[in-house]
Motif scaffolding. Structure first.
Motif, PDB file in Angstrom:
ATOM      1  N   LEU A  55       0.275 -20.909   1.994  1.00  0.00           N
ATOM      2  CA  LEU A  55      -0.928 -20.051   1.455  1.00  0.00           C
ATOM      3  C   LEU A  55      -0.590 -19.265   0.294  1.00  0.00           C
ATOM      4  N   SER A  56      -1.808 -19.231  -0.638  1.00  0.00           N
ATOM      5  CA  SER A  56      -1.744 -18.467  -1.705  1.00  0.00           C
ATOM      6  C   SER A  56      -2.795 -17.205  -1.366  1.00  0.00           C
ATOM      7  N   ILE A  57      -2.263 -15.946  -1.609  1.00  0.00           N
ATOM      8  CA  ILE A  57      -3.019 -14.993  -1.648  1.00  0.00           C
ATOM      9  C   ILE A  57      -3.170 -14.140  -2.848  1.00  0.00           C
ATOM     10  N   VAL A  58      -4.648 -14.073  -3.456  1.00  0.00           N
ATOM     11  CA  VAL A  58      -4.754 -13.506  -4.852  1.00  0.00           C
ATOM     12  C   VAL A  58      -5.558 -12.342  -4.479  1.00  0.00           C
ATOM     13  N   TRP A  59      -4.960 -11.197  -5.191  1.00  0.00           N
ATOM     14  CA  TRP A  59      -5.458  -9.669  -4.885  1.00  0.00           C
ATOM     15  C   TRP A  59      -6.422  -9.498  -6.234  1.00  0.00           C
ATOM     16  N   HIS A  60      -7.617  -9.622  -5.935  1.00  0.00           N
ATOM     17  CA  HIS A  60      -8.416  -9.929  -7.207  1.00  0.00           C
ATOM     18  C   HIS A  60      -9.813  -9.155  -7.059  1.00  0.00           C
ATOM     19  N   ALA A  61     -10.975  -9.684  -7.940  1.00  0.00           N
ATOM     20  CA  ALA A  61     -12.131  -9.340  -7.750  1.00  0.00           C
ATOM     21  C   ALA A  61     -12.537  -7.590  -7.967  1.00  0.00           C
ATOM     22  N   GLY A  62     -11.606  -7.024  -8.831  1.00  0.00           N
ATOM     23  CA  GLY A  62     -11.743  -5.826  -9.216  1.00  0.00           C
ATOM     24  C   GLY A  62     -10.462  -5.573  -9.912  1.00  0.00           C
ATOM     25  N   GLU A  63      -9.959  -4.367 -10.430  1.00  0.00           N
ATOM     26  CA  GLU A  63      -8.543  -4.238 -10.705  1.00  0.00           C
ATOM     27  C   GLU A  63      -7.476  -3.967  -9.817  1.00  0.00           C
ATOM     28  N   PRO A  64      -6.858  -4.682  -9.099  1.00  0.00           N
ATOM     29  CA  PRO A  64      -5.937  -4.494  -8.169  1.00  0.00           C
ATOM     30  C   PRO A  64      -4.911  -3.493  -8.369  1.00  0.00           C
ATOM     31  N   MET A  65      -4.489  -3.181  -9.594  1.00  0.00           N
ATOM     32  CA  MET A  65      -3.646  -2.044  -9.760  1.00  0.00           C
ATOM     33  C   MET A  65      -4.041  -0.678  -9.691  1.00  0.00           C
ATOM     34  N   VAL A  66      -5.201  -0.482  -9.668  1.00  0.00           N
ATOM     35  CA  VAL A  66      -5.795   0.816  -9.369  1.00  0.00           C
ATOM     36  C   VAL A  66      -5.262   1.650  -8.208  1.00  0.00           C
ATOM     37  N   LEU A  67      -4.968   0.453  -7.069  1.00  0.00           N
ATOM     38  CA  LEU A  67      -4.469   1.159  -5.881  1.00  0.00           C
ATOM     39  C   LEU A  67      -2.775   1.113  -6.048  1.00  0.00           C
ATOM     40  N   PRO A  68      -2.318   2.239  -5.448  1.00  0.00           N
ATOM     41  CA  PRO A  68      -0.913   2.463  -5.446  1.00  0.00           C
ATOM     42  C   PRO A  68       0.029   1.261  -4.920  1.00  0.00           C
ATOM     43  N   THR A  69       1.306   0.921  -5.380  1.00  0.00           N
ATOM     44  CA  THR A  69       2.154   0.015  -4.985  1.00  0.00           C
ATOM     45  C   THR A  69       2.279  -0.082  -3.534  1.00  0.00           C
ATOM     46  N   GLY A  70       2.160   1.149  -2.934  1.00  0.00           N
ATOM     47  CA  GLY A  70       2.597   1.449  -1.267  1.00  0.00           C
ATOM     48  C   GLY A  70       1.514   0.766  -0.694  1.00  0.00           C
ATOM     49  N   PHE A  71       0.235   0.622  -1.247  1.00  0.00           N
ATOM     50  CA  PHE A  71      -0.697  -0.125  -0.342  1.00  0.00           C
ATOM     51  C   PHE A  71      -0.405  -1.689  -0.107  1.00  0.00           C
ATOM     52  N   TYR A  72       0.141  -2.142  -1.393  1.00  0.00           N
ATOM     53  CA  TYR A  72       0.373  -3.439  -1.334  1.00  0.00           C
ATOM     54  C   TYR A  72       1.531  -3.613  -0.636  1.00  0.00           C
ATOM     55  N   ARG A  73       2.732  -2.840  -0.634  1.00  0.00           N
ATOM     56  CA  ARG A  73       3.981  -3.076   0.122  1.00  0.00           C
ATOM     57  C   ARG A  73       3.558  -3.112   1.521  1.00  0.00           C
ATOM     58  N   ASP A  74       2.687  -2.179   1.991  1.00  0.00           N
ATOM     59  CA  ASP A  74       2.113  -2.119   3.432  1.00  0.00           C
ATOM     60  C   ASP A  74       1.230  -3.723   3.863  1.00  0.00           C
ATOM     61  N   ALA A  75       0.510  -3.914   3.051  1.00  0.00           N
ATOM     62  CA  ALA A  75      -0.373  -5.300   3.257  1.00  0.00           C
ATOM     63  C   ALA A  75       0.649  -6.280   3.352  1.00  0.00           C
ATOM     64  N   PHE A  76       1.774  -6.481   2.564  1.00  0.00           N
ATOM     65  CA  PHE A  76       2.523  -7.704   2.507  1.00  0.00           C
ATOM     66  C   PHE A  76       3.209  -7.507   3.719  1.00  0.00           C
ATOM     67  N   ARG A  77       3.613  -6.423   4.334  1.00  0.00           N
ATOM     68  CA  ARG A  77       4.489  -6.333   5.587  1.00  0.00           C
ATOM     69  C   ARG A  77       3.639  -6.931   6.723  1.00  0.00           C
ATOM     70  N   ILE A  78       2.010  -6.477   6.428  1.00  0.00           N
ATOM     71  CA  ILE A  78       1.170  -6.991   7.688  1.00  0.00           C
ATOM     72  C   ILE A  78       1.153  -8.484   7.739  1.00  0.00           C
ATOM     73  N   VAL A  79       1.158  -9.000   6.650  1.00  0.00           N
ATOM     74  CA  VAL A  79       1.091 -10.590   6.604  1.00  0.00           C
ATOM     75  C   VAL A  79       2.447 -11.209   7.044  1.00  0.00           C
ATOM     76  N   GLU A  80       3.509 -10.412   6.708  1.00  0.00           N
ATOM     77  CA  GLU A  80       4.837 -11.152   7.357  1.00  0.00           C
ATOM     78  C   GLU A  80       5.169 -11.060   8.589  1.00  0.00           C
ATOM     79  N   GLY A  81       4.370  -9.923   9.098  1.00  0.00           N
ATOM     80  CA  GLY A  81       4.353  -9.748  10.854  1.00  0.00           C
ATOM     81  C   GLY A  81       3.698 -10.698  11.203  1.00  0.00           C
ATOM     82  N   LEU A  82       2.715 -11.303  10.714  1.00  0.00           N
ATOM     83  CA  LEU A  82       1.495 -11.756  11.455  1.00  0.00           C
ATOM     84  C   LEU A  82       1.698 -13.262  11.173  1.00  0.00           C
TER      85      LEU A  82
END
Ligand code: SF4
Length: 387
Positions: A55-82
């Protein structure tokens, strides 16, 4: 049963710049996807049985980097956990590159994120369209971000939107990429999508200009080995033209849920990712349901999905009957058919004439010239249908 191959997630519709050809209607909104919405999405996706090998996950449809890196570290851990243990999941960002700093480079390297930076070539082309809300060019910030990626040795590719002006300057673009150490390039053409009507596609002779541009850029790359390692349009066209005669063509854009898109509010759509958020009087929008309120596995039974899929299928069947390029295209991109022809139940667009027909012609013309090496027009699977 559907098979999700690509998950496009809009973490926020906001973009820190304001490109003149942007089709995103909500790019001034600072809304952010809720953590609970991400948990609902990944829980349902992984429980659906609709994912298989990867599965490829693309973070897009807006500028993804306006959110902090911590947001994505948390999101990636959610994916890994599920996610199921055996499922390989990769993350990609498509960014305007203006916010890249050392911390982001560390994050990209740590998390092995596939990074795509949007830059339209040298400053004189880039700054014409990629501007701030105040109207000033963004080239200097984008190229600074690219140089930082290189300094940190973060692999990346660029996507350049071609205009009629830049199509006339293949060697200038080639020299620019080489000078900046950019090795992997993808070319888009400015599309008509949503409310945006492309100026480039309306230019007389644009398909021939695109062919000439790609032919010369490819020639320059071959003449200078080790500089440009990947030209997406050429690589993809070669892969479609030269493939086993019985290998089916997989067009994700017309397969239900092969590409599944979710906006920041949890609304789900499929087929062309650009459809999510578009308004259309015939379809009352393209959201099929909301991940916080609806079961993902029920969406294929929804009347709005059934109608949408039926119309897209009719367009694909028309392509199959009428178009000599069907074997290397698979019926095109629904969002372009809707934008240019006003209906999914249609075939040719200026967009497909450039990105499918002329690129395929270029590869076939080149194969004709190298026929003594053993590959000919008749034995290429795409060529069998195209010729
Ligand atoms: S190239 Fe255009 S007309 Fe031909 S199959 Fe693709 S979308 Fe249809």
């Amino acid at each position: 049963m559907p098979r999700i191959e690509l998950l496009v997630i809009q973490p926020t519709p906001f973009c820190n710049i304001d490109c003149r050809y942007c089709y995103l209607p909500q790019r001034s909104s600072k809304a952010v996807v809720a953590r609970e919405t991400l948990v609902n999405l990944f829980t349902q996706v992984f429980a659906s049985g609709w994912t298989r090998d990867g599965l490829s996950i693309v973070w897009h449809a807006g500028e993804p980097m306006v959110l902090p890196t911590g947001f994505y570290r948390d999101a990636f851990r959610i994916v890994e956990g599920l996610k199921p243990a055996q499922l390989a999941v990769g993350h990609s960002f498509q960014t305007n590159g203006t916010l890249i700093d050392d911390a982001w480079c560390t994050f990209f390297a740590d998390e092995r994120v596939n990074v795509g930076v949007s830059i339209d070539g040298p400053k004189r082309f880039h700054d014409r369209h990629r501007v701030t809300r105040a109207g000033s060019g963004t080239f200097d910030r984008t190229i600074a971000g690219i140089r930082l990626l290189r300094r940190h040795k973060v692999p990346f590719h660029v996507i350049s939107v071609l205009s009629a002006a830049s199509m006339a300057a293949p060697s200038e673009l080639f020299d620019f990429y080489v000078e900046e150490g950019i090795e992997r390039v993808c070319f888009n053409v400015e599309e008509s999508e949503g409310d945006h009507v492309s100026q480039s596609l309306a230019e007389t002779g644009i398909a021939e200009a695109y062919y000439r541009f790609l032919a010369e850029f490819w020639r320059l790359s071959v003449a200078a080995p080790g500089k440009i390692s990947f030209i997406r349009e050429i690589e993809h066209a070669i892969a479609q033209v030269i493939r086993p005669a019985n290998a089916p063509f997989n067009n994700q854009l017309v397969e239900p849920f092969a590409i599944t898109s979710m906006d920041w509010d949890g609304n789900i759509s499929t087929f062309s990712p650009e459809l999510l958020g578009l308004k259309n009087s015939d379809y009352e929008g393209f959201s099929l349901g909301n991940i916080n309120r609806d079961a993902l596995v029920d969406l294929p039974q929804r009347p709005n999905f059934v109608r949408l899929y039926s119309d897209i299928r009719k367009g694909v069947e028309m392509c199959r009957d009428l178009c000599g390029y069907f074997s290397v295209c698979g019926g095109g991109e629904p969002v372009n058919k809707l934008a240019e022809n006003g209906t999914f139940v249609s075939t040719e667009t200026t967009y497909c004439r450039l990105t499918k027909m002329r690129v395929t012609d270029l590869v076939l013309d080149t194969l004709d010239r190298v026929r003594p090496l053993g590959v000919d027009r008749e034995t290429a699977s795409g060529a069998a249908a195209v010729g």
